[in-house]
Structures are given as structure tokens and as C-alpha cells.
Design an enzyme around this catalytic site. Structure first.
Site, PDB file in Angstrom:
ATOM      1  N   THR A 222      62.429  52.428  71.709  1.00 45.68           N
ATOM      2  CA  THR A 222      61.277  52.944  70.960  1.00 45.68           C
ATOM      3  C   THR A 222      59.991  52.545  71.683  1.00 45.68           C
ATOM      4  OG1 THR A 222      62.412  52.842  68.855  1.00 45.68           O
ATOM      5  CG2 THR A 222      60.025  52.595  68.761  1.00 45.68           C
ATOM      6  N   GLY A 252      64.357  55.600  60.231  1.00 50.63           N
ATOM      7  CA  GLY A 252      64.139  54.160  60.402  1.00 50.63           C
ATOM      8  C   GLY A 252      62.744  53.741  59.981  1.00 50.63           C
ATOM      9  N   ASP A 253      62.294  52.652  60.552  1.00 55.05           N
ATOM     10  CA  ASP A 253      60.989  52.090  60.169  1.00 55.05           C
ATOM     11  C   ASP A 253      59.813  52.754  60.891  1.00 55.05           C
ATOM     12  OD1 ASP A 253      62.081  50.964  62.576  1.00 55.05           O
ATOM     13  OD2 ASP A 253      60.380  49.587  62.583  1.00 55.05           O
ATOM     14  N   THR A 273      59.443  47.400  66.692  1.00 51.89           N
ATOM     15  CA  THR A 273      60.629  48.005  67.293  1.00 51.89           C
ATOM     16  C   THR A 273      61.843  47.146  66.991  1.00 51.89           C
ATOM     17  OG1 THR A 273      61.709  48.715  69.330  1.00 51.89           O
ATOM     18  CG2 THR A 273      60.144  46.899  69.545  1.00 51.89           C
ATOM     19  N   GLY A 274      62.959  47.790  66.714  1.00 56.06           N
ATOM     20  CA  GLY A 274      64.160  47.017  66.417  1.00 56.06           C
ATOM     21  C   GLY A 274      65.002  47.722  65.379  1.00 56.06           C
ATOM     22  N   GLY A 276      65.675  49.199  62.410  1.00 60.71           N
ATOM     23  CA  GLY A 276      64.711  49.720  61.449  1.00 60.71           C
ATOM     24  C   GLY A 276      64.933  49.370  59.988  1.00 60.71           C
TER      25      GLY A 276
HETATM   26  N1  ASP Z   1      63.068  50.886  64.941  1.00 60.05           N
HETATM   27  C1  ASP Z   1      63.720  52.065  65.420  1.00 60.05           C
HETATM   28  C2  ASP Z   1      64.571  52.635  64.337  1.00 60.05           C
HETATM   29  O1  ASP Z   1      65.184  51.889  63.612  1.00 60.05           O
HETATM   30  C3  ASP Z   1      64.584  51.813  66.598  1.00 60.05           C
HETATM   31  C4  ASP Z   1      63.997  50.905  67.637  1.00 60.05           C
HETATM   32  O2  ASP Z   1      62.859  50.488  67.535  1.00 60.05           O
HETATM   33  O3  ASP Z   1      64.678  50.594  68.573  1.00 60.05           O
HETATM   34  O4  ASP Z   1      64.665  53.837  64.235  1.00 60.05           O
END
Ligand code: ASP
Length: 356
Positions: A222, A252-253, A273-274, A276
């Protein structure tokens, strides 16, 4: 005479009541924003290109160089805009465009695939000077979803649009529309096959185990940006393809204001990022701003508390990049790595990938 006195005191009392009503109805946030909404004569920008199991041993020198070069290209675009007196919003959009147009990152061109082999993109943007925000979820024909998020913010009465309606709004606003095939990349298709073929692929198991192979194997990617301009205004934005193998129009978030993106001139601007689901449950971006606003702690203290303690305790993985209204920057993550870069008013550039 007595009647006049009674009338006068009634009018006086009524006036006081109306005034206190007005005071009570004035949002305190506006007051605190105005206080900080003055030129800082400083500026800064910070970006991420995703957090996850990014290990040096899995990286080739060529790949590392390519990632670093693209991060630098992107941050320099935003930095130049800020240096020339442009707005943080413009810097966010143009910086993210560079990353969206690169197949290296999980946003725009390099978006990951859903379980059905399609691409559904999410993005959001927030203006810290007005607390205005725009977001889109599950779009499939918009080349640069961050531009659409900005359109939603500036040219619609809404904050979040999704799916076909969001794609239609993009076309109506004259944004660049692409064939969904534009988002096909071989690497992302291979990643989808890998996740689907993982031995513990658990379509039949719990919601948590459904994501297990993704967490183990995916490199995320992301992209996000937070910036402070010379006018003292903060902004943040995030753009993503979501998570590999996502199903059921999962969102996601990244397009959720407060979770994936948040900006407030009174405090800071944050892009997440992560994983979500955890960022939504923890309202991570807003939580960092709220800690600063209500507890008076520094950006770094707030970011560290939220990522290293609250998010980690919840079981979430990932990170944030953030900048406060004085130009202080935080890049906090609890994963092995996070693609990241920052540049300040003295033209100092830092680029990082692993935990250092
Ligand atoms: N946060 C993003 C999601 O969950 C994915 C990511 O940031 O890697 O869609």
C-alpha cells in the site's frame, strides 16, 4: 415601570441564554485549528510504500535499488511542490500518483488480485485545515484512485463512494479511466496463486485463518503520504489494492477516515499500512491524533504507543507515517520492514526499508 423592568430583565436573560447556546454549539476543534492555522515557514513530507515481512535476505540488490529509486522519485515530486509554496493536498496527490503508476507497489498499476482474479482499489485523502475528507472503495476502472478520493472530497457532498457508483462518478468528473486489464501484473497474479495454493488455505475455516497465508507470504505495498505545507496546513492520503485474495468485496482500512488516513491542523497527518481489519478496529490514524490532542503528548510518543502497544496487543501488524504541525515526523511499524522515505525543509532525505 415595574412592567418595563420585568421586560428588560427578561430580554437580558434571554440574550444571555442565546449567547451561551451559541458558545456551547461552537465546535471547539475549529477554535484550536484556527490557532495553529498560521504559516509555519517550515514544511515536510513523509511517505510509505507498505509494511510487512520485508526481509533483506529475500531482497535482491536490484529490487532494493528499484524500490529506493521510486520512493525517492515520488518524495521529490511532493517536496518540490511544498518548497515552491504549493499545498499539502497537491503534494499528497502528485506524490501518490508516482507510486500508483509503478507496478512495484500495491496501489494503482501494481494492485493485488482479489480471490476472483480482479482488482478492487481503495483510497482516501484528508485536509487537516478543514477536516474535509474523501474516499473511494472497490473501484476497478480508475487509473489513480487518490485523484478520485480528492474529487469526492472537493466536488461531492459525500465522504465515501464505493464500487460501480464510484467508477461512474470518476467518469463523470473526467478522471482517467482504464480497462480493468490495465491493473494486471504477472507478479501479483503469481502471488494470488501462491496464496490460494498455500496448504492451510482455509476457505472453510475461520475469518482469521482465511488471512493467514496472506500475512505470511504477502509483501503488502500500500502507498501513503503525509505532508505539512508552508501555509501550516497538514494533509494525508492512502491508496491500495487491499489484500491479496480478498473476497466478498472486502474493504480494508485505507479508505476509512480515522483508520487508514487522518489529518488535523491541530495535531498531525497520518497514513496507515498493514492488516486493515486491525487498523479499523483500533482507529489507528485518529487514535494517534486524539492522543496528541487530548493528552498533549508528542507525535512520536503517540505513534509508538498506538503501534507498538495498542495495535500489537490487538494482534495487528503494520505501521504508519505521520507528520505534525511543526514538521516532526514519525515512521512507526511493528513488522520486519516498511518502505518509507522522508524529506524536510532543509532538503534532507532519508529512505528506509528494514528495521534499522
Ligand atoms: N491496509 C491495507 C488493507 O488492509 C493493506 C496494506 O496496507 O498493506 O487493505
Amino acid at each position: 415601570m415595574k412592567k418595563i423592568l420585568i421586560f428588560l430583565s427578561f430580554t437580558l436573560l434571554w440574550g444571555c441564554k442565546e449567547q451561551s447556546k451559541e458558545t456551547a454549539e461552537t465546535p471547539t476543534i475549529e477554535v484550536s485549528q484556527k490557532e495553529v492555522q498560521k504559516p509555519t515557514n517550515t514544511f515536510g513530507i513523509v511517505i510509505h510504500g507498505g509494511a510487512g515481512t520485508i526481509l533483506k535476505e529475500n531482497m535482491t540488490p536490484e529490487k532494493e535499488t528499484a524500490y529506493k529509486a521510486k520512493l525517492e522519485e515520488a518524495i521529490r515530486v511532493g517536496h518540490t511542490i511544498l518548497k515552491n509554496g504549493g499545498t499539502s493536498l497537491e503534494a499528497i496527490e502528485k506524490t501518490i500518483n508516482i507510486l500508483e503508476n509503478s507496478p512495484l507497489f500495491n496501489a494503482g498499476k501494481g494492485a493485488v488480485f482479489t480471490n476472483e482474479g480482479t482488482n478492487e482499489l481503495d483510497a482516501s485523502i484528508m485536509d487537516g485545515s478543514t477536516l474535509n475528507a474523501g474516499a473511494v472503495a472497490g473501484v476497478s476502472t480508475v487509473k489513480n484512485p487518490i485523484n478520485l478520493a480528492k474529487e469526492v472530497m472537493l466536488n461531492s457532498p459525500h465522504v465515501l463512494l464505493s464500487g460501480k457508483g464510484a467508477d461512474q462518478f470518476a467518469a463523470e468528473r473526467g478522471l482517467e479511466i482504464v480497462d480493468p486489464k490495465y491493473f494486471y501484473t504477472e507478479n501479483r497474479m503469481k502471488a494470488l496463486q501462491k496464496v490460494k495454493n498455500a496448504p492451510d488455505h482455509p476457505d472453510a475455516k475461520s475469518a482469521t485463518s482465511f488471512y493467514d497465508p496472506i500475512i505470511k507470504d504477502s509483501k503488502f505495498g500500500t502507498v501513503g503520504c503525509a505532508a505539512l505545507d508552508k501555509h501550516g496546513n497538514l494533509a494525508a492520503g492512502t491508496s491500495t489494492g487491499g489484500m491479496t485474495n480478498k473476497k466478498w468485496n472486502r474493504i480494508g482500512d485505507s479508505p476509512i477516515i480515522g483508520a487508514g488516513t487522518y489529518a488535523n491542523n491541530a495535531t498531525c497527518a497520518v497514513s496507515s499500512t498493514g492488516w486493515g481489519e486491525y487498523f479499523i478496529r483500533g482507529m489507528v490514524a485518529y487514535d494517534i491524533s486524539a492522543m496528541m490532542e487530548y493528552k498533549g503528548v508528542s507525535l512520536q510518543e503517540a505513534a509508538s504507543e498506538v503501534i507498538q502497544k495498542k495495535l500489537t496487543k490487538l494482534g495487528g501488524t503494520g505501521g504508519i507515517v505521520a507528520i505534525d504541525n511543526q514538521g516532526n515526523v514519525s515512521m512507526e511499524f511493528n513488522t520486519a520492514g516498511m518502505y518509507r522515505a522522508t524529506m524536510n525543509a532543509n532538503d534532507e532525505l532519508t529512505i528506509g526499508i528494514y528495521k534499522e
